[in-house]
Design a protein around this motif. Sequence first.
Motif, short mmCIF file in Angstrom:
data_model
loop_
_atom_site.label_atom_id
_atom_site.label_comp_id
_atom_site.label_asym_id
_atom_site.label_seq_id
_atom_site.Cartn_x
_atom_site.Cartn_y
_atom_site.Cartn_z
N PRO A 288 0.94 -1.01 -0.20
CA PRO A 288 0.00 -0.04 0.01
C PRO A 288 0.81 1.74 0.10
N ALA A 289 2.06 1.24 0.49
CA ALA A 289 3.01 2.42 1.17
C ALA A 289 3.85 2.40 -0.52
N VAL A 290 3.61 1.51 -0.73
CA VAL A 290 4.75 0.90 -2.12
C VAL A 290 4.07 1.93 -3.30
N ARG A 291 2.69 1.42 -3.47
CA ARG A 291 1.27 2.15 -4.76
C ARG A 291 1.91 3.33 -4.30
N GLY A 292 1.51 4.07 -2.65
CA GLY A 292 1.41 5.46 -2.75
C GLY A 292 1.65 6.70 -3.03
N ALA A 293 3.69 5.72 -3.15
CA ALA A 293 4.66 6.35 -3.05
C ALA A 293 4.38 6.35 -5.21
N PHE A 294 4.24 5.18 -5.79
CA PHE A 294 4.24 5.64 -6.93
C PHE A 294 3.39 6.76 -7.93
N GLU A 295 1.22 7.16 -6.89
CA GLU A 295 0.74 7.73 -7.61
C GLU A 295 1.49 9.18 -6.87
N ALA A 296 1.98 9.33 -5.98
CA ALA A 296 2.58 10.71 -5.65
C ALA A 296 3.41 11.03 -5.90
N SER A 297 4.19 10.52 -6.87
CA SER A 297 5.47 10.88 -7.37
C SER A 297 4.90 10.83 -9.21
N GLY A 298 3.41 10.52 -9.71
CA GLY A 298 2.84 10.81 -10.71
C GLY A 298 4.15 9.30 -11.93
#
Length: 501
Positions: A191-201
């Motif tokens: 979940p945190a990894v996916r969030g990082a991908f999303e936040a970084s565009g």
Amino acid sequence: MSEQKTGRLYGVGLGPGDPALMTVRAVEIIAGADVVAYHSARHGRSIARSIAAEHIRADHVEEQLVYPVTTETTDHPGGYRGAMEEFYAEAAARLAAHLDAGRTVAVLAEGDPLFYGSYMHMHKRLADRYPTEVIPGVTSVSAAAARLGTPLVEGEEVLTILPGTLPEEELTARLAATDAAVVMKLGRTFPAVRGAFEASGRLPEARYVERATMAGERVGELADVEPGSVPYFAVAVLPSRVGAERPEPAPERGEVTVVGTGPAGPLWLTPETRGALAAADDLVGYTTYLDRVPVRPGQVRHGSDNKVESERAEFALDLARRGRRVAVVSGGDPGVFAMATAVLEVASQDVYADVPVRVLPGVTAANAAAARAGAPLGHDYATISLSDRLKPWEVIAERLRAAATADLVLALYNPGSRSRTWQVGKARDLLLEHRSPDTPVVLGRDVGGPAERVRTVRLADLDPAEVDMRTILLVGSSQTRWVRREGGRQIVWTPRRYPEG
């Protein structure tokens, strides 16, 4: 009596899971070993042993190294780290007993033994005591790229390998800044990894590979993966952007991002700025600043002269209206005497009301020069441009007097150019009406660049002939200190505490 020879230690890489991907050397080492060691969780199943199973004989001595804890909690007085440290010490002692007896020990490792592998903990404890050889193996990174069937990294691109256990903000920054990436150790971190991908565009580019080359292999788009279904043996991949299809521009996704490149080259770029530059369809800016940005396939660069800021801003906004992702490239910080104001001024017109505009901060010249000199901006300071191209000199002089009267440190931008040669002298004389002749003045020229020169002079000795457009001046207050430290280096700093009364 001759001294007994010790055995030899081997760290054997087995590849990503398919036994057919073991190297010939790995098979040879296992066949010739007296002892085969492998790690496992408390359930007893070892992925490493299952990969090498057909090469393990009945007469092999097997050493199963069972982790005392994996993801669960532990009552060990040293916590998780203490429990694992004790385990590695005991495991190394078990292997050392075989080596001391002259037996050859092969420690099996999934992937490559020295790439996020458990073998390295044995290696660090034993390799300096016994003859040792490491047999490299195909990593999960290479296996994932092969299964995706797309280049992982190409040409001048940078590949970043990240553990998913990093904090989400750290992952976000690193994903934004790199060209290609692989994030490992997923499972509960997903979940945190996916969030990082999303936040970084970067989520639209991201792919997912689970159990590459093994039974149960799964490949797909990262955005489509259900978090609860992700095992530890999975990786998230940002493949090469070279030759990758960029989606057709759509009006609803066009935007302008104004970025600052700092005072010089790549060392001064923030991760967020790197990401914005890499993601842009078009780069717009003064040619000198564009030259600081790496050339990327598929991007269009629009360079122009330094004196057409409004035209440049309008051009960038028009590109964005057509659905392009545009990065307007500025030097230093885009909001300090730079392009952010020009872009926002034009963007305030009704015709551009629906064009998103972002401003990303950069390292400005004052902060860069101050860091080189010490900490002259440690207390209140004023930032003033000496250029009278956009405001009359009378206004500049009035502001200089006000700041000098208030005993503020001054950061003076745009002090001189070929067509403006008198402002520095005028500013110096005006400041001497309020400041001691011994006031330190930092001259920072081309900070971060190949011609960098930072030095400090007395205000009375400030020579306008030594100042050009690439120089910034930091003029101290009455409290600013100027000292020489060990080695002869001059340090300038302004105390944070101002004297009362």
